[in-house]
Write a protein that holds these residues in place. Structure first.
Motif, PDB file in Angstrom:
ATOM      1  N   ASN A   1       5.281   8.363  -2.274  1.00 54.37           N
ATOM      2  CA  ASN A   1       4.912   9.758  -2.543  1.00 54.37           C
ATOM      3  C   ASN A   1       4.640  10.005  -4.025  1.00 54.37           C
ATOM      4  O   ASN A   1       4.720  11.141  -4.489  1.00 54.37           O
ATOM      5  CB  ASN A   1       6.027  10.700  -2.065  1.00 54.37           C
ATOM      6  CG  ASN A   1       6.116  10.769  -0.554  1.00 54.37           C
ATOM      7  OD1 ASN A   1       5.193  11.227   0.111  1.00 54.37           O
ATOM      8  ND2 ASN A   1       7.225  10.287  -0.009  1.00 54.37           N
TER       9      ASN A   1
ATOM     10  N   TYR B   1       1.912   9.937  -5.934  1.00 53.57           N
ATOM     11  CA  TYR B   1       0.803  10.819  -6.283  1.00 53.57           C
ATOM     12  C   TYR B   1       1.132  12.272  -5.968  1.00 53.57           C
ATOM     13  O   TYR B   1       0.833  13.185  -6.750  1.00 53.57           O
ATOM     14  CB  TYR B   1      -0.468  10.401  -5.527  1.00 53.57           C
ATOM     15  CG  TYR B   1      -1.086   9.137  -6.052  1.00 53.57           C
ATOM     16  CD1 TYR B   1      -1.664   9.092  -7.309  1.00 53.57           C
ATOM     17  CD2 TYR B   1      -1.092   7.969  -5.289  1.00 53.57           C
ATOM     18  CE1 TYR B   1      -2.233   7.932  -7.797  1.00 53.57           C
ATOM     19  CE2 TYR B   1      -1.655   6.799  -5.771  1.00 53.57           C
ATOM     20  CZ  TYR B   1      -2.224   6.789  -7.031  1.00 53.57           C
ATOM     21  OH  TYR B   1      -2.780   5.633  -7.524  1.00 53.57           O
TER      22      TYR B   1
ATOM     23  N   SER C   1       3.635  13.580  -8.517  1.00 53.89           N
ATOM     24  CA  SER C   1       2.993  13.799  -9.806  1.00 53.89           C
ATOM     25  C   SER C   1       2.147  15.065  -9.794  1.00 53.89           C
ATOM     26  O   SER C   1       2.196  15.882 -10.732  1.00 53.89           O
ATOM     27  CB  SER C   1       2.123  12.593 -10.174  1.00 53.89           C
ATOM     28  OG  SER C   1       1.506  12.772 -11.423  1.00 53.89           O
ATOM     29  N   LEU C   2       1.373  15.261  -8.715  1.00 61.62           N
ATOM     30  CA  LEU C   2       0.552  16.466  -8.589  1.00 61.62           C
ATOM     31  C   LEU C   2       1.426  17.711  -8.545  1.00 61.62           C
ATOM     32  O   LEU C   2       1.150  18.713  -9.225  1.00 61.62           O
ATOM     33  CB  LEU C   2      -0.298  16.374  -7.322  1.00 61.62           C
ATOM     34  CG  LEU C   2      -1.188  17.584  -6.994  1.00 61.62           C
ATOM     35  CD1 LEU C   2      -2.241  17.785  -8.082  1.00 61.62           C
ATOM     36  CD2 LEU C   2      -1.851  17.415  -5.629  1.00 61.62           C
TER      37      LEU C   2
ATOM     38  N   PRO D   1      -2.962   2.421  -9.404  1.00 59.29           N
ATOM     39  CA  PRO D   1      -3.652   3.403  -8.553  1.00 59.29           C
ATOM     40  C   PRO D   1      -3.577   3.104  -7.057  1.00 59.29           C
ATOM     41  O   PRO D   1      -3.893   3.965  -6.245  1.00 59.29           O
ATOM     42  CB  PRO D   1      -5.119   3.322  -9.034  1.00 59.29           C
ATOM     43  CG  PRO D   1      -5.068   2.645 -10.359  1.00 59.29           C
ATOM     44  CD  PRO D   1      -3.912   1.718 -10.281  1.00 59.29           C
TER      45      PRO D   1
ATOM     46  N   PRO E   1      -1.877   2.746  -3.603  1.00 65.47           N
ATOM     47  CA  PRO E   1      -0.630   3.156  -2.921  1.00 65.47           C
ATOM     48  C   PRO E   1       0.090   1.951  -2.334  1.00 65.47           C
ATOM     49  O   PRO E   1      -0.538   1.008  -1.838  1.00 65.47           O
ATOM     50  CB  PRO E   1      -1.121   4.104  -1.812  1.00 65.47           C
ATOM     51  CG  PRO E   1      -2.489   4.537  -2.240  1.00 65.47           C
ATOM     52  CD  PRO E   1      -3.064   3.386  -3.016  1.00 65.47           C
TER      53      PRO E   1
ATOM     54  N   SER F   1       5.259   0.158 -10.941  1.00 64.73           N
ATOM     55  CA  SER F   1       4.531   0.832 -12.011  1.00 64.73           C
ATOM     56  C   SER F   1       5.436   1.096 -13.203  1.00 64.73           C
ATOM     57  O   SER F   1       4.981   1.579 -14.243  1.00 64.73           O
ATOM     58  CB  SER F   1       3.952   2.156 -11.491  1.00 64.73           C
ATOM     59  OG  SER F   1       3.053   1.931 -10.432  1.00 64.73           O
TER      60      SER F   1
ATOM     61  N   THR G   1       0.993   5.774 -16.986  1.00 68.61           N
ATOM     62  CA  THR G   1       0.540   6.248 -15.680  1.00 68.61           C
ATOM     63  C   THR G   1       0.851   7.720 -15.483  1.00 68.61           C
ATOM     64  O   THR G   1      -0.018   8.508 -15.082  1.00 68.61           O
ATOM     65  CB  THR G   1       1.213   5.426 -14.559  1.00 68.61           C
ATOM     66  OG1 THR G   1       0.923   4.032 -14.754  1.00 68.61           O
ATOM     67  CG2 THR G   1       0.707   5.857 -13.205  1.00 68.61           C
ATOM     68  N   GLN G   2       2.081   8.117 -15.787  1.00 65.83           N
ATOM     69  CA  GLN G   2       2.484   9.517 -15.611  1.00 65.83           C
ATOM     70  C   GLN G   2       1.641  10.456 -16.469  1.00 65.83           C
ATOM     71  O   GLN G   2       1.150  11.487 -15.988  1.00 65.83           O
ATOM     72  CB  GLN G   2       3.959   9.686 -15.979  1.00 65.83           C
ATOM     73  CG  GLN G   2       4.931   9.083 -14.988  1.00 65.83           C
ATOM     74  CD  GLN G   2       6.376   9.242 -15.444  1.00 65.83           C
ATOM     75  OE1 GLN G   2       6.666   9.401 -16.638  1.00 65.83           O
ATOM     76  NE2 GLN G   2       7.301   9.178 -14.502  1.00 65.83           N
TER      77      GLN G   2
ATOM     78  N   MET H   1      -2.172  10.668 -15.402  1.00 65.21           N
ATOM     79  CA  MET H   1      -2.323  11.447 -14.182  1.00 65.21           C
ATOM     80  C   MET H   1      -2.163  12.936 -14.457  1.00 65.21           C
ATOM     81  O   MET H   1      -2.927  13.764 -13.951  1.00 65.21           O
ATOM     82  CB  MET H   1      -1.305  10.988 -13.129  1.00 65.21           C
ATOM     83  CG  MET H   1      -1.624   9.654 -12.504  1.00 65.21           C
ATOM     84  SD  MET H   1      -0.488   9.211 -11.171  1.00 65.21           S
ATOM     85  CE  MET H   1      -0.854  10.507  -9.988  1.00 65.21           C
ATOM     86  N   SER H   2      -1.186  13.290 -15.271  1.00 66.01           N
ATOM     87  CA  SER H   2      -0.946  14.703 -15.586  1.00 66.01           C
ATOM     88  C   SER H   2      -2.125  15.314 -16.343  1.00 66.01           C
ATOM     89  O   SER H   2      -2.568  16.429 -16.039  1.00 66.01           O
ATOM     90  CB  SER H   2       0.339  14.848 -16.411  1.00 66.01           C
ATOM     91  OG  SER H   2       1.467  14.457 -15.656  1.00 66.01           O
TER      92      SER H   2
ATOM     93  N   ILE I   1      -5.095  15.869 -14.053  1.00 63.43           N
ATOM     94  CA  ILE I   1      -4.856  17.031 -13.181  1.00 63.43           C
ATOM     95  C   ILE I   1      -5.094  18.339 -13.929  1.00 63.43           C
ATOM     96  O   ILE I   1      -5.807  19.227 -13.439  1.00 63.43           O
ATOM     97  CB  ILE I   1      -3.428  16.987 -12.609  1.00 63.43           C
ATOM     98  CG1 ILE I   1      -3.305  15.830 -11.611  1.00 63.43           C
ATOM     99  CG2 ILE I   1      -3.070  18.310 -11.925  1.00 63.43           C
ATOM    100  CD1 ILE I   1      -1.875  15.514 -11.206  1.00 63.43           C
TER     101      ILE I   1
END
Length: 445
Positions: A157, A159, A162-163, A315, A317, A327, A421-422, A425-426, A429
């Motif tokens: 979970n 992604y 993070s979203l 990236p 899953p 990761s 990575t974190q 992604m942030s 978004i």
């Protein structure tokens, strides 16, 4: 006595750049102040604690170091930290290369109404993401009663989490930025309730860092988005005791006894918090992790950048690629300290490793890949990245997007797979939602 002296010496060395900056008229939340504040708070208090009680160090790490070698190990850590701090400072002071200062500025039409609309959209989507996450893990009760196995519980979970967390933090920043245009008592009251609500959601994931980051986000967003602080207000300092209790309480609630036990016997929770006050400095420090890295790795067994290859798999899953490596290279460190294998190396499948992590951050990651030269290069690059984020925010006239980018870079970014990575992604978004929610012509200045 030696460890206390090392801690005091580090405190002086790390305070000097901050004092000089303020004496030169530098603002209180500039990169140098934020970076060196966190270097101090995450190392010096814990070193003083160790000087009074060597056995507070994580037992398996202490056994690897050896009590007789502890003074030498901490002195070496201090040496590495000073090298890294000086490299960071050099990166912060280096004049920016001209072409890097011309990053396109996303200038959008901003107003109080648009920020409020953005708040409703991002909070609504973030809360919906949280509800979906709860459904996938079996509900809220299943989540909070299994915090001791949260890594396994939340696997697959990444992604969605993070979203969800990014949108919730973005919603708070958008709401704060609306104060730039209008302030009312009801808005202040709602802001407090909003922060408490988002903090509760973030805490339910079992971690503390995101909630503490949320508080820092609010302070930075208010400073740059609403009104500048000449010094940190007293009201914020009054939050410190509550945050300290929170830092102690969350790991207790992650125990196998679970939230149910402590909710039914609040006296036991209060007693546990009291018993763990002495461990407070350890809860906000990565010194144990760094001591493990410095003890385990040498010029003969460094990874030569191989852990960064895991970024290529990030990236994908884990549901599609079961043998996906972690990761977070901190999983390798936890596996090392648990003595699961004679040799632990990058790109081993996560499912074969210990299901927990000792985050390595820039210092740990660069040392175990490139030894001391890696510390110099990594911290130097980190200083440049911090300065670029600050410069970009200034060029953007402190709009909401640039403030959020600055917050994520300063409070979360490190040259480690997990933080890279974190943070990426942030930023992706918030870039997408800022473009959609704040229409207007892009201007390159």
């Amino acid at each position: 006595m030696i460890i206390a002296f090392v801690a005091f010496l580090l405190l002086i060395i790390l305070l000097v750049p901050m004092i000089r900056w303020r004496n030169q008229g530098g603002e209180i939340l500039a990169p140098r102040m934020v970076a060196f504040f966190f270097l101090i708070i995450s190392t010096v208090p814990y070193l003083f604690t160790i000087s009074g009680n060597n056995f507070i160090i994580y037992p398996l790490i202490l056994s690897k170091i050896g009590l007789n070698n502890l003074n030498q190990s901490i002195a070496y850590f201090a040496f590495i930290l000073v090298i890294g701090s000086l490299s960071l400072l050099l990166g912060l002071k280096l004049p920016l290369i001209e072409k890097f200062t011309k990053i396109p500025v996303i200038a959008r039409i901003e107003s109080g109404k648009r920020y409020l609309f953005a708040f409703f959209v991002t909070f609504g989507l973030g809360f919906s993401g949280y509800m979906l996450f709860l459904k996938q893990v079996g509900g809220f009760n299943s989540l909070v009663t299994n915090l001791n196995i949260r890594t396994q519980l939340t696997a697959g979970n990444g992604y969605l989490m993070s979203l969800t967390t990014t949108l919730l933090m973005m919603s708070v920043v958008c709401y704060i930025c609306s104060f730039r245009f209008k302030k009312t008592f009801l808005k202040y009251l709602f802001l407090v309730l909003l922060i408490l609500c988002v903090a509760f959601i973030l805490s339910s994931f079992g971690g503390r860092k995101q909630t503490l980051q949320l508080i820092a986000f609010c302070i930075i967003a208010w400073h740059y988005g609403v009104k500048r602080f000449k010094r940190i207000p007293v009201k914020i300092w009054l939050l410190v005791p509550l945050l300290l209790v929170y830092i102690i309480a969350v790991p207790i609630l992650r125990n196998p006894a679970g939230v149910d036990y402590y909710m039914n016997t609040p006296g036991a929770l209060i007693e546990e918090i009291g018993n763990n006050i002495g461990k407070l400095t350890q809860q906000i420090s990565y010194v144990d992790n760094y001591l493990l890295v410095l003890n385990h790795f040498s010029i003969n067994n460094i990874w030569l950048g191989r852990s960064f290859i895991d970024l290529l798999y990030a990236p994908i899953p884990s549901s599609i690629f079961p043998n996906k490596p972690p990761s977070d290279e901190g999983v390798y460190l936890q596996t090392i300290v648990q003595n699961w294998y004679l040799e632990v190396k990058p790109s081993m499948p996560f499912k074969d490793l210990y299901p927990s992590s000792f985050p390595s951050e820039t210092l740990g990651t660069m040392y175990m890949n490139f030894w001391i030269p890696g510390i110099v290069l990594g911290m130097f690059l980190l200083g440049i990245i911090y300065k670029l984020a600050y410069h970009y925010m200034k060029r953007s006239n402190y709009n909401g997007f640039s403030i959020m980018v600055y917050c994520f870079i300063m409070l979360n970014f490190h040259l480690s797979n997990l933080r890279i990575t974190q943070t990426l992604m942030s930023i992706i978004i918030i870039f997408f939602f800022f473009i959609v929610l704040f229409p207007g012509k892009k201007i390159v200045r």
